[in-house]
Motif scaffolding. Structure first.
Motif, short mmCIF file in Angstrom:
data_model
loop_
_atom_site.label_atom_id
_atom_site.label_comp_id
_atom_site.label_asym_id
_atom_site.label_seq_id
_atom_site.Cartn_x
_atom_site.Cartn_y
_atom_site.Cartn_z
N VAL A 84 0.99 -1.22 -0.01
CA VAL A 84 -0.04 0.07 -0.07
C VAL A 84 0.96 1.16 0.02
O VAL A 84 0.72 2.21 -0.85
CB VAL A 84 -0.80 0.04 1.08
CG1 VAL A 84 -1.82 1.30 1.24
CG2 VAL A 84 -1.73 -1.05 1.27
N SER A 85 1.77 1.33 0.83
CA SER A 85 2.76 2.30 1.15
C SER A 85 3.57 2.64 -0.34
O SER A 85 3.53 3.81 -0.89
CB SER A 85 3.77 2.28 2.28
OG SER A 85 3.04 1.94 3.55
N GLU A 86 4.23 1.93 -1.00
CA GLU A 86 4.87 1.80 -2.05
C GLU A 86 3.92 2.15 -3.39
O GLU A 86 4.38 2.66 -4.13
CB GLU A 86 5.76 0.45 -2.33
CG GLU A 86 6.81 0.44 -1.27
CD GLU A 86 7.62 -0.96 -1.51
OE1 GLU A 86 7.10 -1.63 -2.36
OE2 GLU A 86 8.87 -0.88 -0.74
N ALA A 87 2.76 1.61 -3.24
CA ALA A 87 1.88 1.79 -4.43
C ALA A 87 1.62 3.41 -4.56
O ALA A 87 1.21 4.05 -5.41
CB ALA A 87 0.62 0.92 -4.25
N LEU A 88 1.44 3.92 -3.06
CA LEU A 88 1.25 5.52 -3.16
C LEU A 88 2.54 6.32 -3.23
O LEU A 88 2.37 7.48 -2.85
CB LEU A 88 0.61 5.73 -2.02
CG LEU A 88 -0.83 5.14 -1.98
CD1 LEU A 88 -1.43 5.32 -0.38
CD2 LEU A 88 -1.92 5.74 -3.24
N GLY A 89 3.62 5.72 -3.48
CA GLY A 89 4.77 6.69 -3.63
C GLY A 89 5.75 6.65 -2.59
O GLY A 89 6.53 7.50 -2.33
#
Length: 673
Positions: free
Chosen positions: A427-432
């Motif tokens: 989730v965190s990496e998908a949002l940058g």
């Protein structure tokens, strides 16, 4: 032609040909040197790159929020002060928004008395110096300069922008005074007076990064020392090049290492710890030259996010700090913690470890990262959107979609106690965001935009006790001092007490603690007691902004005493020793007529200049001051180093005068050795 090129050409023109209202030193967009524009000094910074928000500047004078007016310009348009913050200790500007790529940036700060700059006057390279403002009657003005001027030839004077005829003023290089003759009316109130002398007639070098000017000083019963010139430049580099490291270890310990570059006799190095709100909560003096390993548990901090950095200061207030690094502390390692932007997250359903993946509540993690969340119960699908990015997950599936592109999850989204849980890393990496797993703290750390943690002395005000809830409005910290509590236990009668406090630059890391400790102390001694303060620096070096001594009268008014404490600023000092004996002498003089019991509480982190061992640097010897204390029956307690030359000196005064010596290092919040 850009405005910066035009300014640069004008600088070159004025440098060689001079001008009455706009004079320039050797300045350019590349070397960030200053030039004068009216009653301001202008400093050109590097161009914007569209990303960087922190800009360093190098003023030729020591500037503070109190002694100058600061202005900032981007592409020649002035920027509102609410759009940036200025760190006057480290000389950095932090913008709310990164200036555009190629944006031309410069600053101005108003000229105050004693400020100096380079300028071309009638084609001659000169030094400009701001004298005190006029008051309508004063005709003799003292010149305070970092240079020794050996001639009165080719000097010039301007009052409110108008050049004064050479027949209407005189300059005396022996005592550095400028005198306006009777032929001319005295400068009016608030008149700006600028004095110029050729660089060829000046000896000395210009200090860097806003170091103050210096002239040969004098002190009580002391001949001027041959060592009154500006001291060695502070050598410790700042930021990423700081000569020290903090290494986090898997066993919940950390290792501090500072190299020999931070271990000169007048340098002091500390480990600084701030909480997630930027409040200083721990300060530990460390010894450069050899690594030391400590347990995170022994810091005594509650679970949460903290920033650790190393900081070195010297006697004259020079400072350098490493880049703060984020450290999660988890006192319950069986529970997984999640930190977003340094803040610990509290979820209704605690994060869980599912086959090596940390799962967190979907809605909470998405919304805390700024995403909008929609739930479709019919398809058991969640959709999150933010800034043009769409993420779709389905309960029970290990395939997610980011803008329509399938991504394999480390664990499927699933329901736990009725709460939808998802892998935090995806989730965190998908949002940058940048995601790290801290094994020692069993913590997931997510940063999308790492905050700028200031390392200036101004940002390190009196520490707060961690674990105590802060009020909605800032209030005075309730610091207590075991040292002064122990001293107060021995005071059973009304007493006259003088606090003799070292306020040189190296005390900047403990001065606020000292102030709070004294506040608590005066509330605990018998009624009828009187208090006074003698603050001191070093008579051998001039601090143009602060005097060698600040002596306050006795008072029973505790509020007045606390206000006097608040006015003290740690500044000045060059070599290791300071003028502590002269300060004790002033305190003894104040106590000479007292009818109450007499006591001095001496607070310092450095040895004193002793006439017996450093001739010409001091007005008194240890033996002379000791005799004065005994003759006047003064008890002397000290809060000072418990080792080294300072201890060897001060312990003699303490033991001979019925006092106790306490370790100045206990003025830090926690000692781990």
């Amino acid at each position: 032609m850009t405005s910066r090129k035009m300014i640069s050409l004008l600088i070159v023109f004025v440098l060689f040909f001079g001008g009455p209202d706009f004079r320039a030193g050797i300045a350019s967009a590349n070397d960030s040197r200053e030039f004068r524009e009216g009653d301001y000094l202008v400093n050109i910074l590097r161009d914007g790159d569209g990303k960087e928000r922190v800009f360093k500047f190098t003023p030729g004078n020591r500037i503070t929020a109190a002694n100058t007016k600061f202005r900032m310009f981007i592409n020649s348009s002035e920027i509102k002060s609410t759009e940036y913050t200025v760190d006057y200790e480290n000389y950095t500007i932090t913008m709310r928004h990164a200036p555009d790529l190629g944006a031309e940036i410069h600053i101005k700060y108003s000229i105050s008395p004693t400020f100096e700059w380079e300028e071309g006057v009638s084609g001659v390279a000169s030094i400009g110096n701001a004298l005190a403002e006029g008051d309508g009657s004063t005709r003799v003005f003292k010149l305070t300069s970092r240079y020794t001027i050996n001639s009165s030839k080719n000097v010039s004077l301007y009052i409110d922008g108008s050049k004064v005829r050479s027949s209407e003023f005189t300059f005396n290089p022996e005592n550095n005074t400028v005198t306006i003759s009777e032929k001319r009316r005295a400068p009016g109130a608030k008149s700006k007076i600028y004095f110029y002398f050729p660089k060829t007639s000046a000896n000395g070098t210009q200090p860097t990064r806003g170091e103050p000017a210096a002239t040969p000083p004098s002190g009580p019963a002391v001949e001027p020392s041959p060592n009154t010139a500006v001291g060695t430049e502070f050598q410790v580099p700042d930021g990423a090049s700081f000569p020290g490291t903090i290494t986090l270890n898997p066993d919940h310990t950390f290792t501090v290492s500072a190299t020999a570059a931070a271990s000169q006799p007048t340098y002091f190095t500390y480990l600084m710890v701030k909480n997630a709100k930027g409040k200083l909560v721990r300060q530990i003096r460390v010894n450069p030259g050899s690594p030391s390993t400590y347990s995170l548990n022994k810091l005594g901090l509650p679970s949460g996010g903290y920033y650790f950095y190393l900081k070195t200061v010297n006697q004259s207030g020079g400072l350098a700090a490493s880049i703060p690094q984020f450290v999660p502390i988890n006192n319950e390692p069986q529970t997984i913690q999640v930190f977003i932007e340094g803040q610990i997250q509290a979820y209704a359903q605690a994060p869980v470890n599912w086959n090596g993946s940390a799962l967190v509540p979907l809605r909470a993690i998405f919304e805390s990262l700024g995403a909008a969340v929609e739930w479709d119960s019919s398809t058991q699908t969640v959709t999150a959107t933010r800034e043009g990015k769409t993420i779709v997950l389905t309960i029970g599936s290990n395939i997610a979609y980011v803008n329509g592109v399938p991504v394999t999850l480390s664990a499927p989204a699933q329901l736990i106690h009725g709460i939808t849980m998802v892998p935090v890393r995806f989730v965190s990496e998908a949002l940058g965001g940048a995601v790290e797993w801290n094994e020692a703290a069993k913590s997931v750390v997510v940063f999308q935009n790492k905050p700028v943690i200031p390392t200036s002395a101004e940002s390190e005000k009196t520490p707060i006790e961690e674990g105590v809830q802060e009020p909605s409005e800032p209030s005075e910290p309730s610091a207590s001092s075991p040292i002064l509590q122990n001293i107060s236990k021995g005071i059973t009668n009304s007493s006259d007490i003088v606090f003799v406090i070292d306020v040189t630059g190296s005390m900047g890391e403990v001065i606020d603690y000292v102030k709070e400790s004294v506040r608590s102390f005066v509330d605990s001694v018998p009624s009828g007691s009187n208090f006074a303060i003698v603050a001191y620096r070093d008579i051998n070096y001039v601090d143009v902004y602060n005097p060698d001594f600040e002596v306050f009268d006795f008072t029973k008014d505790k509020d007045l005493l606390k206000a006097q404490l608040d006015s003290l600023v740690a500044s000045g000092g060059e070599d290791l020793e300071e003028s502590g004996l002269e300060a004790i002498d002033k305190a003894v003089q104040k106590l000479s007529g007292s009818k109450n019991s007499k006591r001095i509480i001496f607070i310092t982190d450095a040895p004193v200049h002793d006439k017996g061992t450093s001739p010409g640097m001091a007005g008194f010897s240890l033996e002379e001051i000791n005799a004065k204390l005994q003759t006047n029956q003064v008890t002397l307690d000290a809060i000072a180093p418990q080792s080294g030359s300072a201890y060897e000196q001060i312990i003699k005064l303490v033991q001979s005068n019925h006092g106790t010596l306490y370790d100045i290092n206990d003025a830090t919040l926690l000692q781990l050795h």
